[in-house]
Design a protein around this motif. Structure first.
Motif, PDB file in Angstrom:
ATOM      1  N   ARG A  26      24.943  14.667  38.288  1.00  0.00           N
ATOM      2  CA  ARG A  26      25.389  13.783  39.336  1.00  0.00           C
ATOM      3  C   ARG A  26      23.939  13.003  39.602  1.00  0.00           C
ATOM      4  NH1 ARG A  26      27.924  10.439  41.440  1.00  0.00           N
ATOM      5  NH2 ARG A  26      28.216  10.340  43.943  1.00  0.00           N
ATOM      6  N   ILE A  27      23.100  13.688  39.636  1.00  0.00           N
ATOM      7  CA  ILE A  27      21.874  13.044  39.666  1.00  0.00           C
ATOM      8  C   ILE A  27      21.731  11.787  38.915  1.00  0.00           C
ATOM      9  CG2 ILE A  27      19.242  13.252  40.084  1.00  0.00           C
ATOM     10  CD1 ILE A  27      19.843  16.040  40.649  1.00  0.00           C
ATOM     11  N   ALA A  28      21.751  12.120  37.558  1.00  0.00           N
ATOM     12  CA  ALA A  28      21.754  11.020  36.610  1.00  0.00           C
ATOM     13  C   ALA A  28      22.716   9.770  36.984  1.00  0.00           C
ATOM     14  CB  ALA A  28      21.964  11.678  35.173  1.00  0.00           C
ATOM     15  N   ARG A  29      23.944  10.227  37.332  1.00  0.00           N
ATOM     16  CA  ARG A  29      25.037   9.047  37.798  1.00  0.00           C
ATOM     17  C   ARG A  29      24.551   8.144  39.063  1.00  0.00           C
ATOM     18  NH1 ARG A  29      30.623  11.765  36.593  1.00  0.00           N
ATOM     19  NH2 ARG A  29      30.502  11.606  34.406  1.00  0.00           N
ATOM     20  N   LEU A  30      23.544   8.903  39.942  1.00  0.00           N
ATOM     21  CA  LEU A  30      22.971   8.129  41.079  1.00  0.00           C
ATOM     22  C   LEU A  30      21.767   7.610  40.760  1.00  0.00           C
ATOM     23  CD1 LEU A  30      23.535  11.075  43.888  1.00  0.00           C
ATOM     24  CD2 LEU A  30      24.790   8.761  43.441  1.00  0.00           C
ATOM     25  N   CYS A  31      21.398   7.451  39.463  1.00  0.00           N
ATOM     26  CA  CYS A  31      20.205   6.761  38.830  1.00  0.00           C
ATOM     27  C   CYS A  31      18.954   7.377  39.876  1.00  0.00           C
ATOM     28  CB  CYS A  31      20.330   5.451  39.017  1.00  0.00           C
ATOM     29  SG  CYS A  31      21.557   4.689  37.751  1.00  0.00           S
ATOM     30  N   LEU A  32      18.857   8.642  40.099  1.00  0.00           N
ATOM     31  CA  LEU A  32      17.989   9.213  40.811  1.00  0.00           C
ATOM     32  C   LEU A  32      17.288  10.431  39.907  1.00  0.00           C
ATOM     33  CD1 LEU A  32      19.327   9.394  44.371  1.00  0.00           C
ATOM     34  CD2 LEU A  32      17.830   7.916  43.610  1.00  0.00           C
ATOM     35  N   ARG A  33      16.152  11.009  40.459  1.00  0.00           N
ATOM     36  CA  ARG A  33      15.582  12.192  39.708  1.00  0.00           C
ATOM     37  C   ARG A  33      15.635  13.470  40.344  1.00  0.00           C
ATOM     38  NH1 ARG A  33      11.774   7.821  40.805  1.00  0.00           N
ATOM     39  NH2 ARG A  33      11.192   9.172  42.737  1.00  0.00           N
ATOM     40  N   THR A  34      15.598  14.519  39.661  1.00  0.00           N
ATOM     41  CA  THR A  34      15.512  15.899  40.209  1.00  0.00           C
ATOM     42  C   THR A  34      14.699  15.807  41.365  1.00  0.00           C
ATOM     43  OG1 THR A  34      14.261  16.643  38.562  1.00  0.00           O
ATOM     44  CG2 THR A  34      16.708  16.595  38.186  1.00  0.00           C
ATOM     45  N   THR A  35      13.487  15.458  41.550  1.00  0.00           N
ATOM     46  CA  THR A  35      12.492  15.417  42.557  1.00  0.00           C
ATOM     47  C   THR A  35      13.091  14.750  43.667  1.00  0.00           C
ATOM     48  OG1 THR A  35      11.412  13.477  41.555  1.00  0.00           O
ATOM     49  CG2 THR A  35      10.626  15.744  40.849  1.00  0.00           C
ATOM     50  N   ASP A  36      13.856  14.252  43.776  1.00  0.00           N
ATOM     51  CA  ASP A  36      14.423  13.459  44.736  1.00  0.00           C
ATOM     52  C   ASP A  36      15.529  14.435  45.561  1.00  0.00           C
ATOM     53  OD1 ASP A  36      13.351  10.934  44.584  1.00  0.00           O
ATOM     54  OD2 ASP A  36      15.067  10.602  43.065  1.00  0.00           O
TER      55      ASP A  36
END
Length: 90
Positions: A26-36
């Motif tokens: 899900r994080i990857a699909r949002l184009c965000l990072r796990t640190t977010d």
């Protein structure tokens, strides 16, 4: 895959409250990072909907994004603090 979780993921001055059974994807699909990721709680879609209602005053349009301020920001900080203390055995 894992049990359902409700996540709070930050992006600038906003936070997304969502649910997933595969948070990394899900994080990857949002184009965000796990640190977010600000907070992850055990819970399903019903819990997510309760949180959306609770923080409706902060909702950005008709989305799952909310302004990260006020009682919403306080809730995230408080829950994250409780989890941190629990993990440290306090």
């Amino acid at each position: 895959a894992h049990a359902p979780v409700v996540y709070f993921i930050g992006n600038g001055s906003r936070v997304k409250i969502g649910t997933s059974q595969n948070l990394r994807r899900r994080i990857a699909r949002l184009c965000l990072r796990t640190t977010d990721v600000l907070l992850v709680l055990h819970g399903d879609q019903r819990f997510e909907e309760e949180l959306h209602e609770r923080f409706a005053a902060y909702r950005v349009g008709n989305t799952e994004w909310f302004a990260y301020e006020g009682t919403l920001a306080d809730y995230v900080r408080d829950q994250a603090g409780r989890i941190s203390k629990k993990e440290q055995g306090q």
